[in-house]
Design an enzyme around this catalytic site. Sequence first.
Site, PDB file in Angstrom:
ATOM      1  N   LYS A 239      54.093  -8.065  58.543  1.00 36.92           N
ATOM      2  CA  LYS A 239      53.570  -6.691  58.485  1.00 36.92           C
ATOM      3  C   LYS A 239      53.568  -6.238  57.028  1.00 36.92           C
ATOM      4  CE  LYS A 239      54.073  -2.164  60.635  1.00 36.92           C
ATOM      5  NZ  LYS A 239      54.124  -1.380  59.388  1.00 36.92           N
TER       6      LYS A 239
ATOM      7  N   TYR B 195      43.623  -8.872  58.824  1.00 36.97           N
ATOM      8  CA  TYR B 195      44.413  -9.251  59.996  1.00 36.97           C
ATOM      9  C   TYR B 195      43.693  -9.132  61.337  1.00 36.97           C
ATOM     10  CZ  TYR B 195      45.315  -4.173  59.940  1.00 36.97           C
ATOM     11  OH  TYR B 195      45.184  -2.811  59.902  1.00 36.97           O
TER      12      TYR B 195
END
Length: 671
Positions: A116, A223
């Site tokens: 993340k 992503y």
Amino acid sequence: MDRLTAEKRMEELTKLIERHNRLYHEEDRPEISDQEYDQLVRELIALEENFPELAQPDSPTKRVGGAPLPFFEKVVHKTPMLSLGNAFSEEDLRDFDRRVRQAVGNQAVRYVCELKIDGLAVSLLYENGLFVKGATRGDGTTGEDITQNLRTIRSIPLRLRRPLSLEARGEAYMPKPAFEKLNKEREERGEPLFANPRNSAAGSLRQLDPKIAASRQLDTFIYSIGDLQGESVESHSEGLDLLESLGFKVNPERRTYSDIEEVIAFINSWTQKRPSLPYEIDGMVIKVDSYAQQEELGFTAKSPRWAIAYKFPAEEAVTILEGIEVSVGRTGTVTPTALLKPVSLAGTTVKRASLHNEDIIREKGLLIGDHVVVKKAGDIIPEIVAVLPERRTGDETPFSMPTHCPECGSELVRLEDEVALRCINPMCPALIREGIIHFVSRTAMNIDGLGEKVVAQLYNDGIIHSVADLYYLHQQRDVLLGMERMGEKSVDNLLAAIEASKENSLERLLFGLGIRLVGAKAAKVLAEHFGHMDGIAQAQEEEFTLIDEIGPKMAASLYQYFRQPQAEAVIERLKAAGVNMAYKGVRVEGGENLPFSGKTIVVTGTLSAMSRQEAEETIARLGGKVTGSVSKKTDLVIVGEKAGSKLEKAEKLGVAVMDEAGFLQILENNG
């Protein structure tokens, strides 16, 4: 140089620059220095200036930044960019796994685990392989067009390797070395330092001058695919592979697992390794790999059910409490703040921590000079979690809250049932100044260009005395031009932003006025109920209490506020300036056809599929009104596990009761 030679050289330079760009960002094996790379770009720029008709829309020179922008246009996302639900423990992850497997039945499940990245979420739109628009996430539905700034980031391809039309979503970030270099330069110039790489990345991409963004050495990791035309993929991992093949930079530290315990082991390994990365991460994202299963799992009102973000445990550090200062907020609350000896924590330098109120200081037994343990809650807000009395030397001193306002000198009071001390002088400079800062904030009237420093300067110089004065600043353009760092474009942009804010719906204005106890949600309820500011201003206290979401304390606060002569004067001046006073929102879509339309609903107990807040937001979206207590006016009580007194009261009053399975069935039938 003739045109034909120039065209050939420009093609050579473009290919050469893109090759070195790929070697640097995708393969991590640069063959030339930054200076040599810049020299190639400068040569191409010179040729394009001499032969502008030969310049291509995907030329690498677009990355150096063009002319400054007057403002950022708004962009509505085709598909909302939802935030993810959070997990803070291994058990949270196992609960997520149980919910997923229950929802998909006997099907096998695979998870994709990705780092993340701690940056700024962005959306990149491509048409026939060309990059045409880039935007911030914004509120998830509407972002800002930052195309020109995103073009300056070398890892974002201006032309894909195949002419596909798609939307790619990712994270723009500032690498640690670039962040350290930037802060060193700012320190040498005597400028304030950025708090962390995330703030510096966000600040860089929200600069109106693309040349500033181009100088900041930003990077990206992509992503997900938000939209794809002309090709299909069946899983998230396939989508990442496709993005990589098209020239996007995709994080290599991603793994696919079938067992949640393998996921947990992978996360634990990175909990220890994260400091070794050249960029900041604050957790791990876990997604169900299969797109078919993602569709089956669906969404809550706020986030997808097929993904979750695991947040790393907060880091802790020991430092010294060097002092405590107090400040006065917009409601008069006097808040103490700990002044700490600077300490590195979760990738940032921490110098301050909130102490909330005097009772916290007393409960923790804090003394000035104490060694204290500091942590970041969710890697964001610093707080003191413990005192180390064994390290005391005897030189520590106690702290006492002031008895008078540090801004205006008025005696501070502690209202009934409140912990905090307050300044109740309505003319206190702090109350007025902080109230204006709140009024212009993004969640209120959203006036770009009016940061805390600008507001403070305008107020301290006597240019504004209330929020209404903002809408008359166009009459003082010359005064604004004389302010520090306020050139013509800055002033024009500011005045344009103020003018645009006049069109906001009533709930933004109502929230911006800073009426005590009235938050954003209550402001929306009031705006929708009354429809116009006049109705709210003229309402009696009892009328407010008839609204389920408005309690007696808020009703009293509203009634008292609108009876103040200074409040009446401010609203009249806002009206005269042309500020909208009406509610512009649309009532719940679908009207009477929605399953909960016109129904008053109470949720009680623990739901397994979603949080209480998510359930309440979903009910509101489907036309219902959620309240906190059961009465004869209640139409339905939705019960989860361990439902207590509210269920008993519903049964006693004969109110309809629905279990979670029935509730989920209604949600499934209504998308």
